[in-house]
Design a protein around this motif. Structure first.
Motif, mmCIF file in Angstrom:
data_model
loop_
_atom_site.group_PDB
_atom_site.id
_atom_site.type_symbol
_atom_site.label_atom_id
_atom_site.label_comp_id
_atom_site.label_asym_id
_atom_site.label_seq_id
_atom_site.Cartn_x
_atom_site.Cartn_y
_atom_site.Cartn_z
ATOM 1 N N ILE A 57 47.245 17.467 -9.773
ATOM 2 C CA ILE A 57 48.018 18.712 -9.637
ATOM 3 C C ILE A 57 48.992 18.594 -8.473
ATOM 4 O O ILE A 57 50.138 19.047 -8.569
ATOM 5 N N THR A 61 52.967 19.121 -8.670
ATOM 6 C CA THR A 61 53.602 20.111 -7.792
ATOM 7 C C THR A 61 54.756 19.475 -7.032
ATOM 8 O O THR A 61 55.837 20.058 -6.927
ATOM 9 N N GLU A 84 55.032 22.570 -15.058
ATOM 10 C CA GLU A 84 54.261 23.801 -14.920
ATOM 11 C C GLU A 84 53.142 23.859 -15.956
ATOM 12 O O GLU A 84 52.015 24.276 -15.654
ATOM 13 N N GLN A 85 53.443 23.425 -17.175
ATOM 14 C CA GLN A 85 52.434 23.415 -18.229
ATOM 15 C C GLN A 85 51.305 22.432 -17.903
ATOM 16 O O GLN A 85 50.135 22.723 -18.133
ATOM 17 N N GLN A 86 51.660 21.280 -17.346
ATOM 18 C CA GLN A 86 50.638 20.298 -16.981
ATOM 19 C C GLN A 86 49.737 20.848 -15.877
ATOM 20 O O GLN A 86 48.517 20.643 -15.914
ATOM 21 N N LYS A 88 49.042 23.935 -15.419
ATOM 22 C CA LYS A 88 48.192 24.929 -16.087
ATOM 23 C C LYS A 88 47.024 24.248 -16.809
ATOM 24 O O LYS A 88 45.872 24.663 -16.667
ATOM 25 N N PHE A 89 47.308 23.187 -17.583
ATOM 26 C CA PHE A 89 46.246 22.474 -18.296
ATOM 27 C C PHE A 89 45.225 21.880 -17.332
ATOM 28 O O PHE A 89 44.017 21.944 -17.569
ATOM 29 N N THR A 91 44.528 22.849 -14.284
ATOM 30 C CA THR A 91 43.764 23.927 -13.658
ATOM 31 C C THR A 91 42.664 24.399 -14.596
ATOM 32 O O THR A 91 41.524 24.612 -14.178
ATOM 33 N N GLN A 92 42.998 24.534 -15.882
ATOM 34 C CA GLN A 92 41.989 24.922 -16.865
ATOM 35 C C GLN A 92 40.883 23.869 -16.941
ATOM 36 O O GLN A 92 39.706 24.213 -17.027
ATOM 37 N N SER A 104 42.380 19.142 -22.221
ATOM 38 C CA SER A 104 43.207 19.436 -21.053
ATOM 39 C C SER A 104 43.510 18.200 -20.234
ATOM 40 O O SER A 104 44.469 18.184 -19.474
#
Length: 135
Positions: A57, A61, A84-86, A88-89, A91-92, A104
């Protein structure tokens, strides 16, 4: 922001010739850390899973904040959404139970391979314009 990242790497005695090389190194790191996170999930090692996902992440970032929409145009906007989508994945995946969310971790890995090919193609168009530049 690129200059800050470059200075950080240079302080650790890593020679980076171009910004493209720095991006390549970040992509390689993201792929490697995602692979480590997947292995930690398979071993049910929560601490290592979270550690490697957080490292991945952090790379996304850094890539996200280093984008310049003015210079990059549509590609920078596209990459911004993708990064941003990566995040999000990942983090999930970090919050999920073991084995429940393997998707993910696979998706960022596949996406990074696709992005790498796309960027290498675009970069090669610039550097290999002339026949004498090619192998």
């Amino acid at each position: 922001m690129y200059a800050q990242a470059l200075n950080s790497y240079n302080q650790h005695n890593i020679n980076i010739e171009t910004p493209e090389k720095l991006i390549e190194m970040l992509y390689e790191g993201a792929l490697r850390f995602t692979s480590f996170a997947k292995k930690a999930i398979e071993k049910n090692d929560v601490e290592k899973k979270v550690y490697w996902i957080n490292r991945t992440i952090n790379i996304f970032t850094e890539l996200l904040i280093s984008l310049d929409a003015k210079k990059g145009g549509d590609i920078a906007i596209y990459l911004s959404g993708l990064y941003e989508q990566q995040i999000k994945f990942l983090t999930q995946a970090s919050l999920s139970f073991f084995g429940e969310n393997d998707y993910s971790l696979r998706l960022p890995m596949l996406t990074m391979h696709t992005i790498s090919g796309f960027l290498l193609y675009n970069l090669s168009k610039e550097y290999l314009r002339h026949t004498y530049d090619r192998l």
